[in-house]
Design a protein around this motif. Structure first.
Motif, PDB file in Angstrom:
ATOM      1  N   PRO A 175      -6.394  -2.975   2.195  1.00 57.21           N
ATOM      2  CA  PRO A 175      -5.802  -1.642   2.352  1.00 57.21           C
ATOM      3  C   PRO A 175      -6.896  -0.606   2.529  1.00 57.21           C
ATOM      4  O   PRO A 175      -7.842  -0.534   1.744  1.00 57.21           O
ATOM      5  CB  PRO A 175      -5.050  -1.454   1.031  1.00 57.21           C
ATOM      6  CG  PRO A 175      -5.782  -2.311   0.037  1.00 57.21           C
ATOM      7  CD  PRO A 175      -6.293  -3.483   0.818  1.00 57.21           C
ATOM      8  N   MET A 176      -6.767   0.221   3.571  1.00 54.45           N
ATOM      9  CA  MET A 176      -7.788   1.223   3.864  1.00 54.45           C
ATOM     10  C   MET A 176      -7.101   2.550   4.201  1.00 54.45           C
ATOM     11  O   MET A 176      -6.079   2.577   4.893  1.00 54.45           O
ATOM     12  CB  MET A 176      -8.665   0.799   5.043  1.00 54.45           C
ATOM     13  CG  MET A 176      -9.340  -0.548   4.867  1.00 54.45           C
ATOM     14  SD  MET A 176     -10.620  -0.898   6.123  1.00 54.45           S
ATOM     15  CE  MET A 176      -9.708  -0.713   7.652  1.00 54.45           C
ATOM     16  N   SER A 177      -7.690   3.639   3.756  1.00 52.21           N
ATOM     17  CA  SER A 177      -7.147   4.955   4.081  1.00 52.21           C
ATOM     18  C   SER A 177      -7.581   5.410   5.469  1.00 52.21           C
ATOM     19  O   SER A 177      -6.969   6.312   6.045  1.00 52.21           O
ATOM     20  CB  SER A 177      -7.588   5.985   3.037  1.00 52.21           C
ATOM     21  OG  SER A 177      -9.000   6.148   3.054  1.00 52.21           O
TER      22      SER A 177
ATOM     23  N   GLY B  21       0.827  -1.192   0.000  1.00 50.18           N
ATOM     24  CA  GLY B  21       0.000   0.000   0.000  1.00 50.18           C
ATOM     25  C   GLY B  21       0.858   1.238   0.000  1.00 50.18           C
ATOM     26  O   GLY B  21       1.898   1.290   0.673  1.00 50.18           O
ATOM     27  N   GLY B  22       0.466   2.236  -0.764  1.00 47.87           N
ATOM     28  CA  GLY B  22       1.225   3.458  -0.883  1.00 47.87           C
ATOM     29  C   GLY B  22       0.861   4.478   0.176  1.00 47.87           C
ATOM     30  O   GLY B  22       0.108   4.189   1.124  1.00 47.87           O
ATOM     31  N   PRO B  23       1.368   5.703   0.044  1.00 49.12           N
ATOM     32  CA  PRO B  23       1.039   6.773   0.984  1.00 49.12           C
ATOM     33  C   PRO B  23      -0.469   6.967   1.097  1.00 49.12           C
ATOM     34  O   PRO B  23      -1.198   6.897   0.109  1.00 49.12           O
ATOM     35  CB  PRO B  23       1.719   7.997   0.364  1.00 49.12           C
ATOM     36  CG  PRO B  23       2.841   7.439  -0.444  1.00 49.12           C
ATOM     37  CD  PRO B  23       2.324   6.144  -1.000  1.00 49.12           C
ATOM     38  N   GLY B  24      -0.926   7.206   2.313  1.00 52.20           N
ATOM     39  CA  GLY B  24      -2.351   7.378   2.547  1.00 52.20           C
ATOM     40  C   GLY B  24      -3.058   6.105   2.947  1.00 52.20           C
ATOM     41  O   GLY B  24      -4.187   6.145   3.448  1.00 52.20           O
ATOM     42  N   ILE B  25      -2.418   4.954   2.739  1.00 51.12           N
ATOM     43  CA  ILE B  25      -2.962   3.693   3.247  1.00 51.12           C
ATOM     44  C   ILE B  25      -2.489   3.578   4.694  1.00 51.12           C
ATOM     45  O   ILE B  25      -1.345   3.221   4.970  1.00 51.12           O
ATOM     46  CB  ILE B  25      -2.493   2.482   2.424  1.00 51.12           C
ATOM     47  CG1 ILE B  25      -2.902   2.632   0.962  1.00 51.12           C
ATOM     48  CG2 ILE B  25      -3.054   1.185   3.018  1.00 51.12           C
ATOM     49  CD1 ILE B  25      -4.389   2.712   0.721  1.00 51.12           C
ATOM     50  N   GLU B  26      -3.372   3.906   5.633  1.00 51.44           N
ATOM     51  CA  GLU B  26      -2.996   3.997   7.042  1.00 51.44           C
ATOM     52  C   GLU B  26      -3.461   2.804   7.868  1.00 51.44           C
ATOM     53  O   GLU B  26      -3.021   2.629   9.007  1.00 51.44           O
ATOM     54  CB  GLU B  26      -3.576   5.281   7.646  1.00 51.44           C
ATOM     55  CG  GLU B  26      -3.150   6.561   6.926  1.00 51.44           C
ATOM     56  CD  GLU B  26      -1.664   6.833   7.037  1.00 51.44           C
ATOM     57  OE1 GLU B  26      -1.019   6.280   7.955  1.00 51.44           O
ATOM     58  OE2 GLU B  26      -1.141   7.599   6.187  1.00 51.44           O
ATOM     59  N   TRP B  27      -4.343   1.984   7.301  1.00 51.99           N
ATOM     60  CA  TRP B  27      -4.913   0.845   8.022  1.00 51.99           C
ATOM     61  C   TRP B  27      -4.945  -0.384   7.123  1.00 51.99           C
ATOM     62  O   TRP B  27      -5.082  -0.269   5.898  1.00 51.99           O
ATOM     63  CB  TRP B  27      -6.335   1.151   8.489  1.00 51.99           C
ATOM     64  CG  TRP B  27      -6.417   2.196   9.556  1.00 51.99           C
ATOM     65  CD1 TRP B  27      -6.285   3.550   9.397  1.00 51.99           C
ATOM     66  CD2 TRP B  27      -6.635   1.978  10.947  1.00 51.99           C
ATOM     67  NE1 TRP B  27      -6.407   4.183  10.608  1.00 51.99           N
ATOM     68  CE2 TRP B  27      -6.625   3.241  11.572  1.00 51.99           C
ATOM     69  CE3 TRP B  27      -6.839   0.830  11.723  1.00 51.99           C
ATOM     70  CZ2 TRP B  27      -6.815   3.387  12.952  1.00 51.99           C
ATOM     71  CZ3 TRP B  27      -7.035   0.989  13.089  1.00 51.99           C
ATOM     72  CH2 TRP B  27      -7.016   2.247  13.693  1.00 51.99           C
TER      73      TRP B  27
END
Length: 335
Positions: A298-300, A270-276
């Motif tokens: 992958p979840m933001s 997961g790239g930037p912004g995928i925090e969870w």
């Protein structure tokens, strides 16, 4: 007098878009712009489902404009309380957004990539207009997915991105559909996750209540939720949000599923912004899907972000949010 019309039935997920490159092959659906199948040299990397069926357990679906759940479907915005439709009666929640059951339009398509779009008009409890795009592309590094949202309406739109692929360590895809071009079927990638080794670079997990809504955060240290070093899943039951994710030098978070001997493996990044990352071992699915794959989602933002505001994107008119994630086959250990 009516005459029977001889035709091929329309699949529940609509047109099937097949792309292939570098040994990878993916099937993306018209309905929901979902990932129905992904293989590498005929080895399934995700749990698939037959063309003639609807997605099992949300397999491969995009979750927009919010992932996971909103408690009781209620949240506050612009000085008012809004009510979303309750789409998960079991928990009394609004679940997984609006777009997974809507038809998406092809914007661009080729042998190795496909890009689909959807204009999401206001829905009950969500008075916003979003232009959404989902791009799937195959390359030497496997599958890359890019999901974007642009607020083309008025007012600030709450937004979150999620996806629901199930990683699997199946050995060979079995074609059971109408034809070999579209039929990756119910035997593709099914087995058990008990003997799989999960590596998850998450330092915190969120316990949930009876409505599957987080009630705080806890460290994974010393718990059954610590998969940072990689360990066998065994009988562990997971339907769990994870966060505080470790990233590599390129800013990517990487979760991996491998066989115990390291001969097969698959990675979700997961790239930037995928925090969870929501991890689900599929225990509530019916056979043969039960515990046949591990959903690494992958979840933001976390569950209930519309109400809590945690990690929530707030799109002003004209603003765009873009998130990237992907899946790749791992080489044998030591290769």
């Amino acid at each position: 007098m009516t005459e029977p019309v001889v035709r091929r039935p329309v699949p529940p997920t609509g047109t099937q878009h097949v792309i292939a490159a570098h040994g990878y092959r993916a099937i993306v659906t018209e309905v929901g712009a979902g990932l129905r199948a992904l293989t590498f040299r005929d080895r399934p990397l995700v749990m698939s489902y037959p063309e003639g069926k609807s997605p099992v357990g949300g397999a491969g679906q995009l979750l927009l404009p919010w992932p996971n759940r909103v408690r009781n479907g209620r949240y506050d915005a612009d000085g008012e309380t809004r009510q979303l439709a309750i789409t998960e009666p079991r928990t009394g929640n609004a679940a997984h957004g609006f777009t997974r059951l809507l038809p998406w339009t092809v914007l661009d398509a080729g042998e190795t990539s496909v890009r689909l779009g959807l204009r999401l008009f206001p829905q009950p409890g969500y008075p916003h207009v979003l232009d959404l795009t989902a791009s799937y592309a195959l390359g030497e590094a496997g599958l890359e997915v890019e999901v974007s949202a642009v607020n083309v309406g008025e007012g600030v739109a709450p937004y979150g991105m999620g996806a629901h692929p199930y990683l699997t360590l199946g050995e060979e895809a079995v074609e059971t559909g109408h034809d070999a071009g579209h039929g990756t079927g119910h035997d593709a990638g099914h087995g058990t996750v008990d003997d799989a080794v999960l590596e998850l670079p998450a330092a915190e997990w969120a316990p949930v209540d009876e409505q599957q809504i987080p009630v705080g955060r806890r460290t994974v240290e010393g718990t059954e939720y610590d998969f940072r070093a990689g360990r066998r899943i065994g009988g562990t039951v997971l339907d769990t949000p994870f966060t505080n994710l470790e990233r590599d030098a390129g800013g990517l978070v990487r979760a991996r599923l491998r066989t115990v001997d390291g001969s097969r493996g698959v990675e979700l990044w997961g790239g930037p912004g995928i925090e969870w990352l929501q991890v689900f071992t599929g225990d509530t699915l019916a056979a043969p899907y039960r515990r046949s794959g591990v959903a690494v989602e992958p979840m933001s933002c976390p569950p209930n972000a519309f109400a809590s505001g945690e990690c929530l994107v707030r799109l002003a008119p004209g603003e765009r949010a873009t998130h990237r994630w992907g899946i790749t086959a791992l080489p044998a250990a030591g290769a």
